[in-house]
Design an enzyme around this catalytic site. Structure first.
Site, PDB file in Angstrom:
ATOM      1  N   ASP A 263      -3.242  -9.130   8.016  1.00  0.00           N
ATOM      2  CA  ASP A 263      -2.073  -8.998   8.879  1.00  0.00           C
ATOM      3  C   ASP A 263      -2.113  -7.680   9.646  1.00  0.00           C
ATOM      4  O   ASP A 263      -1.548  -7.578  10.742  1.00  0.00           O
ATOM      5  CB  ASP A 263      -0.771  -9.127   8.082  1.00  0.00           C
ATOM      6  CG  ASP A 263      -0.705  -8.204   6.870  1.00  0.00           C
ATOM      7  OD1 ASP A 263      -1.694  -7.533   6.567  1.00  0.00           O
ATOM      8  OD2 ASP A 263       0.366  -8.180   6.217  1.00  0.00           O
TER       9      ASP A 263
ATOM     10  N   ILE B   3      13.240 -10.288 -18.795  1.00  0.00           N
ATOM     11  CA  ILE B   3      13.353  -9.254 -19.810  1.00  0.00           C
ATOM     12  C   ILE B   3      14.697  -9.404 -20.500  1.00  0.00           C
ATOM     13  O   ILE B   3      15.678  -9.830 -19.877  1.00  0.00           O
ATOM     14  CB  ILE B   3      13.190  -7.861 -19.166  1.00  0.00           C
ATOM     15  CG1 ILE B   3      12.873  -6.809 -20.226  1.00  0.00           C
ATOM     16  CG2 ILE B   3      14.392  -7.475 -18.346  1.00  0.00           C
ATOM     17  CD1 ILE B   3      12.356  -5.511 -19.626  1.00  0.00           C
TER      18      ILE B   3
ATOM     19  N   SER C 121      11.204 -11.791  -5.758  1.00  0.00           N
ATOM     20  CA  SER C 121      12.459 -11.472  -6.437  1.00  0.00           C
ATOM     21  C   SER C 121      13.631 -12.078  -5.680  1.00  0.00           C
ATOM     22  O   SER C 121      13.494 -12.484  -4.518  1.00  0.00           O
ATOM     23  CB  SER C 121      12.646  -9.956  -6.567  1.00  0.00           C
ATOM     24  OG  SER C 121      13.208  -9.414  -5.396  1.00  0.00           O
ATOM     25  N   GLY C 122      14.798 -12.096  -6.323  1.00  0.00           N
ATOM     26  CA  GLY C 122      15.995 -12.671  -5.705  1.00  0.00           C
ATOM     27  C   GLY C 122      16.959 -11.648  -5.162  1.00  0.00           C
ATOM     28  O   GLY C 122      18.127 -11.968  -4.902  1.00  0.00           O
TER      29      GLY C 122
ATOM     30  N   CYS D 182       0.829  -1.183   0.000  1.00  0.00           N
ATOM     31  CA  CYS D 182       0.000   0.000   0.000  1.00  0.00           C
ATOM     32  C   CYS D 182       0.866   1.236   0.000  1.00  0.00           C
ATOM     33  O   CYS D 182       2.080   1.177  -0.137  1.00  0.00           O
ATOM     34  CB  CYS D 182      -0.905   0.007   1.237  1.00  0.00           C
ATOM     35  SG  CYS D 182      -1.894  -1.508   1.421  1.00  0.00           S
TER      36      CYS D 182
ATOM     37  N   ARG E 285      -4.862   1.467  -0.597  1.00  0.00           N
ATOM     38  CA  ARG E 285      -4.788   0.017  -0.431  1.00  0.00           C
ATOM     39  C   ARG E 285      -4.656  -0.723  -1.759  1.00  0.00           C
ATOM     40  O   ARG E 285      -5.437  -0.501  -2.679  1.00  0.00           O
ATOM     41  CB  ARG E 285      -6.038  -0.484   0.302  1.00  0.00           C
ATOM     42  CG  ARG E 285      -5.989  -1.972   0.637  1.00  0.00           C
ATOM     43  CD  ARG E 285      -7.282  -2.423   1.284  1.00  0.00           C
ATOM     44  NE  ARG E 285      -7.219  -3.812   1.698  1.00  0.00           N
ATOM     45  CZ  ARG E 285      -8.266  -4.546   2.036  1.00  0.00           C
ATOM     46  NH1 ARG E 285      -9.480  -4.015   2.002  1.00  0.00           N
ATOM     47  NH2 ARG E 285      -8.130  -5.800   2.406  1.00  0.00           N
ATOM     48  N   LEU E 286      -3.645  -1.589  -1.822  1.00  0.00           N
ATOM     49  CA  LEU E 286      -3.557  -2.617  -2.850  1.00  0.00           C
ATOM     50  C   LEU E 286      -3.904  -3.921  -2.143  1.00  0.00           C
ATOM     51  O   LEU E 286      -3.124  -4.438  -1.338  1.00  0.00           O
ATOM     52  CB  LEU E 286      -2.148  -2.681  -3.446  1.00  0.00           C
ATOM     53  CG  LEU E 286      -1.895  -3.785  -4.471  1.00  0.00           C
ATOM     54  CD1 LEU E 286      -2.783  -3.602  -5.699  1.00  0.00           C
ATOM     55  CD2 LEU E 286      -0.422  -3.816  -4.899  1.00  0.00           C
TER      56      LEU E 286
ATOM     57  N   GLY F 262       2.971  -2.816   3.546  1.00  0.00           N
ATOM     58  CA  GLY F 262       3.846  -3.986   3.575  1.00  0.00           C
ATOM     59  C   GLY F 262       3.086  -5.277   3.807  1.00  0.00           C
ATOM     60  O   GLY F 262       1.875  -5.360   3.607  1.00  0.00           O
ATOM     61  N   GLU F 263       3.836  -6.265   4.240  1.00  0.00           N
ATOM     62  CA  GLU F 263       3.280  -7.586   4.550  1.00  0.00           C
ATOM     63  C   GLU F 263       4.023  -8.164   5.750  1.00  0.00           C
ATOM     64  O   GLU F 263       5.261  -8.097   5.816  1.00  0.00           O
ATOM     65  CB  GLU F 263       3.449  -8.558   3.367  1.00  0.00           C
ATOM     66  CG  GLU F 263       2.762  -8.141   2.074  1.00  0.00           C
ATOM     67  CD  GLU F 263       1.261  -8.350   2.105  1.00  0.00           C
ATOM     68  OE1 GLU F 263       0.759  -9.008   3.032  1.00  0.00           O
ATOM     69  OE2 GLU F 263       0.591  -7.835   1.184  1.00  0.00           O
TER      70      GLU F 263
END
Length: 639
Positions: free
Chosen positions: A101, A297, A370-371, A2, A50-51, A77-78
Site C-alpha cells: 500500500d 481476557i 477490535s470493536g 510500523c 517495519r512490521l 499504518g494500513e
C-alpha cells in the site's frame, strides 16, 4: 504497521545523522521488528521500522521513493482500499514493482496530489512525506487518530516520531515537563491533544496535515490543515427506519471488514462478548473460509469478568477461541513496564488487560481486529442520556449555590468540611471535600459541554494539586460546532470523538499492541461507517433507555440477543482492591510526602488525604490516585 521518526535541521545533516536516525529507530524497534530503513538528504532525515504485513518482500521496504523520485515517505499504518486505488492508477498508466500500500500511496501523490490522495485513502495512517520539488516536509494523520504522530522543536531541530521515545534518542532532546499538561493528566488520566507531557512537543490532531518548508523560520509552528470535516459528518442525510439503517450498516461492515481481513500474515480478533466486538467477529466469520481466531481476557474477581460472555459468543459463532485469566500478580508484574510502554504518563487502568490480551494474541497472530469506536459512534455510553437528563433538570438555585461553593478558596473549603465532619474523620473529610468540589463544578457549569467535562473529571480542580500548573485549552473547552450543538446526545458524541477516543482509547490500544509487535485494526472507525453512523438521527440510535440500537439490530442477525444483552461492564481491573493489597507498598512509596515534596510537582496534602481515605476502605479513590501514581512511576523511570 510500523514506526517512523525523523528530523529537519536548519543546516545540512552530517554523516553522524545516520547513526542518530538508527538510534531513533532502535528506540521504537517493537513497532517494527522485521526491518529498518534510513534515508537522509540535505537537512532532512527519515527512519522507518517495519512490521511486515503487506508485501513481505523487499519491494515494501521504507523509506520509499515514488517512481519519479519527487516524493520520499516513511509511513505507519494500513490503507485498506489500496487495491481499488491501485486499479484506478493503473488505468492512468501507472505500473508497480511490488504490491504494498505504500507504493500505491506514493503513486497517488504523484497522480492526484497530497490533499486529493488523503481524501481517497480509507485507512489508518501517520506519515512523514518529503516533497523534493517544493522542498517541503508534510506530516499527516488519519481521520480518527488511530495512528500516533508527535512533532516539535528542540533547539534548532524539528523532531517527529510515532512515539516520544524515538525523539528522545536525538541529542537535541530537551524533555522539559509541561506542568499545564500535567494538570490535564490529573483531570482525565490521560493528556488530551495537541498537548503532550513535554513543552514544545505536540500531537498532530486527527484528520490534519502540517507542512514545514525547508527554508522556513526556525521554531515556527505552521497551523495544521484539516483535510476532512468531522462536523459535516454529523449532518443528518436521511431518516431511515431501524431495519433500513441496519441493512445499510451491515453492507458497510461487510465491505470494510472484508478489506481489513486482507493480510499476508495470520489474523484474528479481540472478543469481549459485548455488542461491538461481537458484531465485528460475526461479520468476520461470515466472510472467512476457516474459523476466525478470537481472544479474550478474564478476571477471577466478581464483577470484572467478561471472559465467560466472550466464550459463549465464540461458541455460537464457531470461532477458534483462546482466553487468559489474569491474577493480581500478573498486574503487579506488568506495572513497572507501563511508563516505558506508554511513553508519556497514561492512567487508564484498562491499559493492563489491554496489554495482557495483546501479548497473548501476538503468540498466535500478527494482526487483530477490535470493536473500538462503537460507543462513540452509535451513542452507546450510559453516561450520555444520564448527562443530558441531569442537564435538562438542573435547578438554577442549586447550581448557583454549588457554584458559590466551588469558588471557595481551599482553606475555606477545608474549614467548611471540618465543621460538617468534626473530629478526626480524615477519610470522611477527604471524601466529602473532593465530592463537594466535584458536585459544585458539575452543577455550576454553564453549558452541557462544560457539565460533561466536569462529570468525567477525576480531580475537579487539578490546579490545586499541580504546582504552577494551569489547564490549557483542549477539545472539551472549545465551542461545539453549531451543526452538532442543537442535539444534546450528538454534542456528547462529538466531545468524545475529539477527546476520549483519540487520546485515551486509541492510545491505549496502539501502545499496548505495538509493544507486542501486534497490528490492530478498527473496522468501526472506517470513514464510511463513521459518516453513516454520525448521520443517523440520535433517536434512532438511542431510544427507550437503549443505545446502539442500529448496531444491535445487525448483531441480532448473527447472535441471539440473550448472549450479548447485559449491563455495560467496560474493560476494567479491580484496581481499588489491588491498591489496598498487592500494590499497596508500591503506591505508598510513590505517594510518600517526602517524595512528593522533593520532586516538586505536586502539593502533597490533598493527595495524601485521598490515599489515606482509600486505604481505610469505605470509599474507592483508585482512579484519581492512579493518575498521580502513573505520573510518579513515569517520572521515576526517567521522565
Amino acid at each position: 504497521m510500523c514506526g517512523i521518526g525523523g528530523m529537519l535541521s536548519t543546516g545540512a545533516l552530517s554523516e553522524a545523522a545516520e547513526k542518530i536516525l538508527i538510534d531513533m529507530g532502535q528506540a521504537i524497534h517493537h513497532r517494527g521488528p522485521d526491518q529498518e530503513g534510513v534515508w537522509r538528504e540535505g537537512r532532512l532525515g527519515l527512519v522507518h521500522r517495519r512490521l511486515s504485513i503487506q508485501d513481505l518482500s523487499s519491494a515494501g521496504a521504507q523509506p520509499m521513493a515514488s517512481s519519479s523520485g519527487r516524493f520520499v515517505m516513511a509511513f505507519n499504518g494500513e490503507i485498506y482500499n489500496f487495491l481499488t486505488l491501485k486499479q484506478d492508477l493503473e488505468l492512468l498508466g501507472v505500473t508497480f514493482r511490488g504490491h504494498s500500500d505504500t507504493e500505491v500511496m506514493l503513486a497517488a501523490f504523484e497522480a492526484w496530489g497530497v490533499e486529493e490522495s488523503l481524501h481517497r485513502f480509507n485507512g489508518m495512517f501517520a506519515f512523514a512525506l518529503v516533497d523534493r520539488e517544493v522542498e517541503q516536509l508534510v506530516l499527516a494523520r488519519d481521520r480518527m487518530g488511530e495512528k500516533p504522530l508527535y512533532y516539535g522543536w528542540q533547539g534548532d531541530t524539528l523532531l517527529f516520531g510515532s512515539e516520544l521515545k524515538a525523539m528522545r534518542a536525538h541529542p537535541a532532546w530537551q524533555g522539559k515537563i509541561d506542568r499545564n499538561a500535567l494538570a490535564l493528566l490529573l483531570r482525565h488520566n490521560f493528556i488530551p491533544g495537541p498537548h503532550s507531557i513535554y513543552r514544545d512537543i505536540r500531537k498532530l490532531p486527527p484528520a490534519t496535515l502540517v507542512r514545514f518548508d525547508f527554508d522556513g523560520e526556525l521554531g515556527s509552528w505552521p497551523e495544521p490543515e484539516t483535510y476532512w470535516s468531522l462536523p459535516e459528518a454529523f449532518a443528518v442525510r436521511k431518516i431511515p427506519t431501524l431495519e433500513e439503517a441496519a441493512d445499510e450498516l451491515e453492507r458497510h461492515l461487510a465491505t470494510v471488514i472484508g478489506e481489513q481481513m486482507i493480510s499476508d500474515v495470520p489474523l484474528g480478533a479481540f472478543l469481549s462478548g459485548g455488542i461491538d466486538s461481537s458484531t465485528v467477529v460475526a461479520m468476520m466469520q461470515k466472510q472467512a473460509t476457516q474459523r476466525v481466531r478470537t481472544f479474550s481476557i478474564g478476571f477471577k474477581e466478581a464483577g470484572f469478568n467478561e471472559a465467560e460472555h466472550a466464550k459463549a459468543v465464540a461458541a455460537h459463532l464457531g470461532t477458534e477461541h483462546t482466553e487468559l485469566y489474569v491474577s493480581p500478580e500478573d498486574g503487579l508484574a506488568l506495572i513497572p513496564k507501563l511508563p516505558t510502554l506508554y511513553d508519556e504518563p497514561f492512567a487508564d487502568s484498562s491499559q493492563i488487560p489491554t496489554y495482557l490480551v495483546s501479548e497473548m494474541t501476538r503468540q498466535h497472530v500478527t494482526v487483530a481486529l477490535s470493536g473500538d469506536g462503537g460507543d462513540e459512534l452509535f451513542c452507546g455510553y450510559p453516561r450520555y442520556p444520564g448527562s443530558v437528563d441531569a442537564w435538562n433538570r438542573r435547578g438554577q438555585l442549586r447550581a448557583r449555590m454549588r457554584q458559590w461553593a466551588s469558588s471557595l478558596p481551599p482553606e475555606l473549603m477545608a474549614g467548611l468540611v471540618q465543621k460538617l465532619v468534626p473530629g478526626q474523620g480524615g477519610r470522611a473529610r477527604a471524601s466529602l471535600e473532593e465530592r463537594l468540589r466535584q458536585e459544585a463544578a458539575v452543577a455550576g457549569a454553564g453549558t452541557l459541554a462544560e457539565r460533561y467535562r466536569q462529570s468525567v473529571s477525576f480531580w475537579a480542580a487539578p490546579e490545586r494539586l499541580v504546582k504552577n500548573g494551569q489547564e490549557p485549552d483542549y477539545a472539551l473547552t472549545k465551542p461545539v460546532p453549531k451543526a452538532v450543538s442543537s442535539d444534546p446526545l450528538k454534542t456528547l458524541m462529538w466531545l468524545d470523538l475529539n477527546w476520549y477516543l483519540p487520546d485515551d482509547i486509541l492510545v491505549k490500544v496502539d501502545r499496548a499492541a505495538m509493544a507486542c509487535s501486534l497490528e490492530t485494526r478498527v473496522p468501526l472507525l472506517d470513514r464510511r461507517i463513521v459518516e453513516f453512523a454520525l448521520g443517523l438521527p440520535s433517536e434512532l440510535n438511542y431510544s427507550g433507555g437503549v443505545g446502539k440500537r442500529v448496531l444491535r439490530e445487525v448483531l441480532y442477525r448473527y447472535v441471539p440477543k440473550e448472549l450479548v444483552e447485559r449491563p455495560k461492564q467496560g474493560f476494567a481491573v479491580p484496581l481499588g482492591h489491588w491498591l489496598r493489597t498487592s500494590l499497596r507498598d508500591w503506591a505508598e512509596e510513590l505517594l510518600s510526602e517526602r517524595r512528593l515534596q522533593e520532586e516538586g510537582y505536586f502539593h502533597p496534602e490533598p493527595i495524601r488525604r485521598l490515599w489515606e481515605a482509600h486505604l481505610k476502605g469505605k470509599d474507592d479513590h483508585a482512579y484519581p490516585l492512579w493518575g498521580v501514581l502513573m505520573f510518579q512511576a513515569w517520572l521515576g523511570h526517567g521522565g
